[in-house]
Design an enzyme around this catalytic site. Structure first.
Site, PDB file in Angstrom:
ATOM      1  N   HIS A  61      25.262  80.236  53.053  1.00 50.54           N
ATOM      2  CA  HIS A  61      24.576  79.742  51.865  1.00 50.54           C
ATOM      3  C   HIS A  61      24.372  78.230  51.884  1.00 50.54           C
ATOM      4  O   HIS A  61      25.140  77.503  52.508  1.00 50.54           O
ATOM      5  CB  HIS A  61      25.388  80.075  50.606  1.00 50.54           C
ATOM      6  CG  HIS A  61      25.596  81.524  50.386  1.00 50.54           C
ATOM      7  ND1 HIS A  61      26.710  82.023  49.771  1.00 50.54           N
ATOM      8  CD2 HIS A  61      24.832  82.603  50.679  1.00 50.54           C
ATOM      9  CE1 HIS A  61      26.638  83.340  49.686  1.00 50.54           C
ATOM     10  NE2 HIS A  61      25.504  83.719  50.244  1.00 50.54           N
ATOM     11  N   LYS A  71      30.526  70.421  49.348  1.00 51.74           N
ATOM     12  CA  LYS A  71      31.576  71.331  48.882  1.00 51.74           C
ATOM     13  C   LYS A  71      32.923  70.909  49.456  1.00 51.74           C
ATOM     14  O   LYS A  71      33.016  70.536  50.625  1.00 51.74           O
ATOM     15  CB  LYS A  71      31.309  72.765  49.358  1.00 51.74           C
ATOM     16  CG  LYS A  71      30.052  73.383  48.837  1.00 51.74           C
ATOM     17  CD  LYS A  71      29.859  74.767  49.435  1.00 51.74           C
ATOM     18  CE  LYS A  71      28.529  75.357  49.013  1.00 51.74           C
ATOM     19  NZ  LYS A  71      28.286  76.641  49.644  1.00 51.74           N
ATOM     20  N   HIS A 118      26.824  77.363  54.840  1.00 53.94           N
ATOM     21  CA  HIS A 118      28.265  77.603  54.741  1.00 53.94           C
ATOM     22  C   HIS A 118      28.515  79.080  54.465  1.00 53.94           C
ATOM     23  O   HIS A 118      27.821  79.689  53.652  1.00 53.94           O
ATOM     24  CB  HIS A 118      28.827  76.747  53.589  1.00 53.94           C
ATOM     25  CG  HIS A 118      30.271  76.948  53.340  1.00 53.94           C
ATOM     26  ND1 HIS A 118      30.740  77.620  52.233  1.00 53.94           N
ATOM     27  CD2 HIS A 118      31.344  76.569  54.054  1.00 53.94           C
ATOM     28  CE1 HIS A 118      32.064  77.629  52.278  1.00 53.94           C
ATOM     29  NE2 HIS A 118      32.454  77.006  53.375  1.00 53.94           N
ATOM     30  N   TYR A 131      36.517  75.985  45.104  1.00 53.40           N
ATOM     31  CA  TYR A 131      35.767  74.896  45.707  1.00 53.40           C
ATOM     32  C   TYR A 131      35.071  74.058  44.660  1.00 53.40           C
ATOM     33  O   TYR A 131      34.625  74.542  43.635  1.00 53.40           O
ATOM     34  CB  TYR A 131      34.804  75.379  46.790  1.00 53.40           C
ATOM     35  CG  TYR A 131      33.794  76.411  46.387  1.00 53.40           C
ATOM     36  CD1 TYR A 131      32.473  76.050  46.120  1.00 53.40           C
ATOM     37  CD2 TYR A 131      34.136  77.751  46.305  1.00 53.40           C
ATOM     38  CE1 TYR A 131      31.536  76.997  45.780  1.00 53.40           C
ATOM     39  CE2 TYR A 131      33.199  78.707  45.955  1.00 53.40           C
ATOM     40  CZ  TYR A 131      31.905  78.324  45.692  1.00 53.40           C
ATOM     41  OH  TYR A 131      30.967  79.252  45.341  1.00 53.40           O
ATOM     42  N   ASP A 169      22.920  88.762  50.039  1.00 55.14           N
ATOM     43  CA  ASP A 169      23.141  88.342  51.425  1.00 55.14           C
ATOM     44  C   ASP A 169      22.517  89.296  52.431  1.00 55.14           C
ATOM     45  O   ASP A 169      22.135  88.888  53.529  1.00 55.14           O
ATOM     46  CB  ASP A 169      24.632  88.164  51.705  1.00 55.14           C
ATOM     47  CG  ASP A 169      25.196  86.906  51.051  1.00 55.14           C
ATOM     48  OD1 ASP A 169      24.413  86.122  50.472  1.00 55.14           O
ATOM     49  OD2 ASP A 169      26.423  86.694  51.119  1.00 55.14           O
TER      50      ASP A 169
END
Length: 182
Positions: A61, A71, A118, A131, A169
């Site tokens: 992502h 992040k 990521h 995160y 996804d």
């Protein structure tokens, strides 16, 4: 807090100090005065993700400009493989990736800057991630690249057909070399 460079430009591993005794432990997991050596960005949102099963894969992502995000990722419970892929065309590590094992036991955090895709592979049931991000979520700028793109050379310890993916996804496109992501 120990900050270590990785082979990817601008990606860092962070090892907070942990003070343990018979009661448990104390740790300073973030300190702006120390973190400023990596980035002057400020965090605007904290996110948490619980994966109930092993082999859940979240990613690859990223958010596109002007809503790209840095992040700071850590595992509160469980274990993951954290995958970062450099999508910055002008970077010396463009299209290179690295995979890091992060767990509640090794107490490592990873800094993933803007311009990277990521993803995380869950290695233990009931894994809990936390995160911090430097920009707000924008559905219109939410994007990603499919993990099953063999041209990226990302090798996971589990077959792609065994991954548990979200519907979103499953629909991610393969990497497009003609496209400028960042």
């Amino acid at each position: 807090m120990l900050i270590t460079e990785t082979t990817l430009k601008d990606v860092y591993l962070i090892q907070p100090k942990k003070f343990e005794d018979y009661r448990g432990y104390f740790s300073e997991t973030f300190n702006q005065n120390k973190f400023i050596k990596i980035s002057k960005e400020t965090f605007v949102q904290d996110n948490e993700s619980l994966s109930l099963k092993k082999n859940v894969f979240r990613g690859l992502h990223f958010q596109t400009p002007p809503y790209e995000q840095d992040k700071l990722v850590r595992v509160l419970k469980g274990k993951i493989l954290d995958i970062v892929l450099d999508l910055r065309k002008n970077s010396p590590t463009y299209l290179k990736h690295e995979i890091f094992e992060i767990s509640e036991n090794n107490y490592t955090q990873i800094w993933v800057p803007k311009g990277f895709a990521h993803g995380v592979l869950i290695l233990k049931e009931n894994t809990l991630l936390s995160y911090k991000v430097t920009n707000f979520y924008s559905p219109e700028h939410d994007s990603g690249i499919s993990i099953d793109d063999l041209s990226l050379g990302i090798s996971l310890p589990v077959n792609i057909d065994k991954l548990i993916l979200s519907e979103k996804d499953k629909k991610l496109q393969r990497f497009n070399p003609e496209k400028k992501y960042f």
